[in-house]
Design an enzyme around this catalytic site. Structure first.
Site, PDB file in Angstrom:
ATOM      1  N   GLY A 125      51.319  34.954  30.572  1.00  0.00           N
ATOM      2  CA  GLY A 125      51.601  35.265  29.181  1.00  0.00           C
ATOM      3  C   GLY A 125      52.830  36.150  29.069  1.00  0.00           C
ATOM      4  O   GLY A 125      53.243  36.801  30.036  1.00  0.00           O
ATOM      5  N   GLY A 173      48.181  33.836  32.067  1.00  0.00           N
ATOM      6  CA  GLY A 173      47.954  32.949  30.931  1.00  0.00           C
ATOM      7  C   GLY A 173      47.889  31.483  31.300  1.00  0.00           C
ATOM      8  O   GLY A 173      47.201  30.694  30.651  1.00  0.00           O
ATOM      9  N   GLU A 196      47.404  40.987  37.719  1.00  0.00           N
ATOM     10  CA  GLU A 196      47.465  41.964  36.628  1.00  0.00           C
ATOM     11  C   GLU A 196      47.331  43.420  37.056  1.00  0.00           C
ATOM     12  O   GLU A 196      47.883  44.314  36.403  1.00  0.00           O
ATOM     13  CB  GLU A 196      46.402  41.632  35.574  1.00  0.00           C
ATOM     14  CG  GLU A 196      46.684  40.398  34.752  1.00  0.00           C
ATOM     15  CD  GLU A 196      46.303  39.101  35.450  1.00  0.00           C
ATOM     16  OE1 GLU A 196      46.572  38.025  34.890  1.00  0.00           O
ATOM     17  OE2 GLU A 196      45.748  39.164  36.571  1.00  0.00           O
ATOM     18  N   ASP A 204      42.619  38.980  32.980  1.00  0.00           N
ATOM     19  CA  ASP A 204      42.006  38.584  31.713  1.00  0.00           C
ATOM     20  C   ASP A 204      41.913  37.060  31.596  1.00  0.00           C
ATOM     21  O   ASP A 204      41.632  36.390  32.576  1.00  0.00           O
ATOM     22  CB  ASP A 204      42.770  39.214  30.539  1.00  0.00           C
ATOM     23  CG  ASP A 204      44.182  38.681  30.394  1.00  0.00           C
ATOM     24  OD1 ASP A 204      44.808  38.310  31.410  1.00  0.00           O
ATOM     25  OD2 ASP A 204      44.680  38.633  29.243  1.00  0.00           O
TER      26      ASP A 204
END
Length: 411
Positions: A125, A173, A196, A204
């Site tokens: 992302g 993402g 991350e 996530d």
């Protein structure tokens, strides 16, 4: 893609006539033309929803759009089209993909999603944009994660076959766009990671759901270290469901698009290609699985560190060195995140993760990690706190507390 259904018919009568004539020449299906007229505003049809027919494939976007949508034989094809940015996912792309996937679930018999170019399916992302917005107090810190997780949830509950070609870099993402779908096809060029903790965030896009279910403590190991899996390892770890040599991806797509009954034929087609290209190579982490399961079973991040410190092997010391670079706050939150996620469904995990994003966007490490890794690229983040023992259990717990009712992610 958010499109207004209203058209000023009197004002645009002549323009509409010209557009309908052009579409009628290019698309044999008049019903599609009428549906487009009903759904979309004149300006957006002109600029970004130009419909052309080429070799039986209907293109619902131009070749310069960030996402290209095509249909053929009641099969929808999504191509992430930011190759220079490694097809990184931004809010604009999410807002185009989400509503069309919802429509296609009822109108198509299968969806294929892939990335443009040969380097990446989707490298993650656009967290740099998120942190820039966070510094200014803008709503992207809420909008991006909320709408991304809504898309992840849709993919995880999709009722028709959903096939992701995770060719090239697939991280963050990009994992969210693929791993929750029914089929994930890796190639020898696939590079998977959830990195991350290195940018002061947490794994996530539903990481709290799929990582604890990878078997043993492999998911936690990947989550804390950001270890990269390549090629056949992505299949061995269970991230991919199938495997094919990249030179045969076009052939595979052709066979899938030509399937008459995707529900029954897709598994057979994917199995055939996998059987041809999976030569039985061993999982590269197999020699370390026993240690991963043992050391990463500790009840605290400090316990994991201590277990690794006692083992003088090269692998253990390298793993320890890697972990020492990560955000202490991120690692402690990630451990609790995966523990919580192991007993939740996907939607519950995404709701929990949304709470975490809002706490990280209000904290120091996420901004510092993005600065160090993606902006200045000095790879020398200054974490606060910078020691595990200084991250209190009360601080970790605070990240998981409910948001005000109106701010919660509802799925």
């Amino acid at each position: 893609m958010i499109l207004s259904p209203k058209l000023n018919r009197h004002r645009h009568l002549s323009a509409l006539s010209v557009l309908i004539f052009q579409l009628w020449e290019e698309v044999s299906n008049a019903k599609m033309v009428i549906q487009l007229m009903q759904k979309h505003s004149m300006s957006l049809i002109r600029s970004s929803l130009k419909v052309v027919a080429l070799n039986g494939i209907r293109c619902l976007s131009s070749s310069t759009d960030e996402v290209i949508f095509q249909t053929k034989n009641k099969i929808g094809i999504v191509t992430l089209n930011r190759p220079k940015a490694l097809n990184a996912l931004n809010l604009s792309m999410i807002r185009k993909i989400h509503p069309l996937l919802k429509e296609w679930e009822n109108e198509m018999s299968m969806v294929i999603i892939k990335g443009s170019g040969d380097k990446a399916f989707c490298a993650g992302g656009d967290v740099r944009a998120v942190t820039e917005a966070g510094k200014k107090g803008e709503s992207l810190t809420k909008d991006f994660f909320r709408e991304e997780y809504m898309l992840n949830s849709l993919i995880g509950t999709y009722h028709i076959p959903y096939v992701a070609f995770i060719h090239g870099i697939t991280m963050g993402g990009g994992v969210g766009l693929s791993v929750h779908g029914q089929y994930r096809v890796a190639t020898e060029k696939t590079l998977f990671a959830m990195p991350e903790t290195a940018i002061g965030l947490f794994p996530d896009v539903g990481g709290s759901y799929f990582l604890p279910r990878m078997g043993g403590k492999l998911g936690l190991y990947l989550a804390l270290t950001g270890h990269r899996l390549k090629g056949i390892d992505v299949l061995r770890a269970g991230v991919a469901t199938h495997y094919v040599d990249s030179s045969r991806l076009q052939d595979l797509e052709k066979d899938l698009v030509q399937s008459k009954n995707p529900e029954s034929e897709v598994p057979q087609i994917l199995r055939k290609y996998t059987n041809e290209h999976d030569k039985g190579q061993p999982f590269s982490l197999q020699p370390h699985v026993e240690k991963i399961n043992k050391y990463f079973s500790a009840t605290s991040v400090e316990g994991i560190f201590q277990a690794l410190e006692k083992d003088s092997s090269e692998w253990s010391q390298q793993t320890l060195k890697t972990l020492q670079k990560m955000s202490p706050t991120s690692m402690k939150v990630t451990l609790k995140q995966l523990e919580e996620g192991s007993t939740k469904n996907l939607q519950e995990c995404l709701a929990m993760e949304y709470r975490l994003t809002q706490r990280f966007c209000a904290d120091h490490d996420f901004y510092e990690g993005v600065r160090a890794v993606l902006v200045d690229k000095d790879n020398s983040p200054k974490w606060k706190p910078n020691k595990l023992e200084d991250v209190s259990s009360s601080k970790v717990s605070s990240f998981f507390e409910n948001l005000p009712e109106k701010e919660e992610l509802m799925l």
